[in-house]
Design a protein around this motif. Structure first.
Motif, PDB file in Angstrom:
ATOM      1  N   GLU A  92      71.999  32.712   2.818  1.00  0.00           N
ATOM      2  CA  GLU A  92      72.230  31.854   3.977  1.00  0.00           C
ATOM      3  C   GLU A  92      71.810  32.563   5.272  1.00  0.00           C
ATOM      4  OE1 GLU A  92      75.933  29.419   6.077  1.00  0.00           O
ATOM      5  OE2 GLU A  92      76.222  30.494   4.182  1.00  0.00           O
ATOM      6  N   GLU A  93      72.144  33.835   5.385  1.00  0.00           N
ATOM      7  CA  GLU A  93      71.769  34.608   6.563  1.00  0.00           C
ATOM      8  C   GLU A  93      70.253  34.743   6.656  1.00  0.00           C
ATOM      9  OE1 GLU A  93      72.300  39.174   8.220  1.00  0.00           O
ATOM     10  OE2 GLU A  93      73.851  38.335   6.893  1.00  0.00           O
ATOM     11  N   ASP A 108      68.402  43.762   7.760  1.00  0.00           N
ATOM     12  CA  ASP A 108      67.654  42.682   7.130  1.00  0.00           C
ATOM     13  C   ASP A 108      68.349  42.198   5.856  1.00  0.00           C
ATOM     14  OD1 ASP A 108      65.041  41.138   6.834  1.00  0.00           O
ATOM     15  OD2 ASP A 108      65.167  42.215   4.932  1.00  0.00           O
ATOM     16  N   ALA A 109      68.493  40.886   5.734  1.00  0.00           N
ATOM     17  CA  ALA A 109      69.208  40.316   4.590  1.00  0.00           C
ATOM     18  C   ALA A 109      68.485  40.589   3.278  1.00  0.00           C
ATOM     19  CB  ALA A 109      69.390  38.814   4.784  1.00  0.00           C
ATOM     20  N   ALA A 123      68.710  31.596   7.839  1.00  0.00           N
ATOM     21  CA  ALA A 123      68.934  31.379   9.270  1.00  0.00           C
ATOM     22  C   ALA A 123      67.967  32.191  10.126  1.00  0.00           C
ATOM     23  CB  ALA A 123      70.374  31.718   9.635  1.00  0.00           C
ATOM     24  N   THR A 124      67.584  33.376   9.631  1.00  0.00           N
ATOM     25  CA  THR A 124      66.688  34.241  10.400  1.00  0.00           C
ATOM     26  C   THR A 124      65.230  34.078  10.004  1.00  0.00           C
ATOM     27  OG1 THR A 124      67.046  36.058   8.820  1.00  0.00           O
ATOM     28  CG2 THR A 124      68.505  35.960  10.751  1.00  0.00           C
ATOM     29  N   ARG A 169      75.890  34.468   0.683  1.00  0.00           N
ATOM     30  CA  ARG A 169      75.958  34.681   2.139  1.00  0.00           C
ATOM     31  C   ARG A 169      74.692  35.361   2.649  1.00  0.00           C
ATOM     32  NH1 ARG A 169      81.394  35.885   0.670  1.00  0.00           N
ATOM     33  NH2 ARG A 169      81.039  38.142   0.792  1.00  0.00           N
ATOM     34  N   LEU A 170      74.152  36.290   1.873  1.00  0.00           N
ATOM     35  CA  LEU A 170      72.898  36.942   2.264  1.00  0.00           C
ATOM     36  C   LEU A 170      71.747  35.939   2.313  1.00  0.00           C
ATOM     37  CD1 LEU A 170      72.996  40.336   0.302  1.00  0.00           C
ATOM     38  CD2 LEU A 170      73.123  40.007   2.774  1.00  0.00           C
TER      39      LEU A 170
END
Length: 209
Positions: free
Chosen positions: A150-151, A93-94, A154-155, A147-148
């Motif tokens: 963004e991830e 999990d981000a 996305a989720t 980046r986290l």
């Protein structure tokens, strides 16, 4: 006729090498004093004496005592950045990985709360060049966090319509204020406790409603 005093390449290289050698000698002297008696015992006179140079060079190379201490701390940044990137790249999990990143930052920052106080105070008085360098360092540390985010967007675990620049600015502000609260707490909280103190405001910023 005006004479030119431009240094030759070999002379410039010798000068630059001497400057670097002097800078490292000052850092080594400050590091040894801090190891012996703590960061509060560092004085420009003793550092210069141990390094075998004039104490005026501490102003020239580091913007004074606080800048010298900041340079000591920055020596650990490469290791911390590598850990940040490693934690951010883990599976899972981000949001949970983001929390682990912040706990690792807090572990570094709270290793010596007195040192963190010096750095925070120095940040309001250093030169424009030092601020530019600091912003570049901050950008390097926030890149894995971006980046986290963004991830997570996305989720669906992080608000999808939150601008990344706003998310990063808010996260940095919340973390900075949280560390201030931590260093003035008695006793100093653990990294996990310090991040728990700031986690509410941070999740209010990042998590979907």
């Amino acid at each position: 006729m005006t004479r030119s005093y431009t240094l030759s390449e070999p002379a410039r290289a010798r000068r630059d090498a001497q400057r670097q050698s002097t800078r490292q000698a000052l850092l080594a002297a400050a590091r040894s004093i801090a190891a012996e008696r703590g960061v509060e015992a560092i004085s420009v006179v003793e550092v210069a004496r141990r390094a075998g140079v004039s104490h005026s060079l501490i102003n020239a190379y580091f913007d004074g005592k606080a800048g010298l201490i900041a340079a000591l701390v920055k020596e650990g940044y490469s290791v911390l950045l590598a850990r940040t990137e490693e934690i951010a790249a883990r599976p899972g999990d981000a949001v949970e990985r983001l929390r682990r990143v912040l706990e690792d930052w807090a572990r570094f920052d709270l290793a010596d709360p007195r040192l963190l106080k010096v750095l925070q105070a120095h940040g309001w008085t250093w030169s424009s060049a030092a601020e530019a360098e600091n912003r570049a360092d901050r950008g390097a540390f926030l890149a894995p966090v971006a980046r986290l985010i963004e991830e997570g967007q996305a989720t669906g675990t992080i608000r999808p319509h939150l601008a990344q620049s706003d998310a990063l600015a808010g996260l940095w502000a919340i973390y900075t204020v949280g560390m201030r609260e931590a260093v003035f707490s008695e006793p100093t909280p653990s990294p996990e406790e310090a991040v728990a103190m700031l986690w509410g405001p941070l999740t209010a910023l990042l998590l979907p409603v």
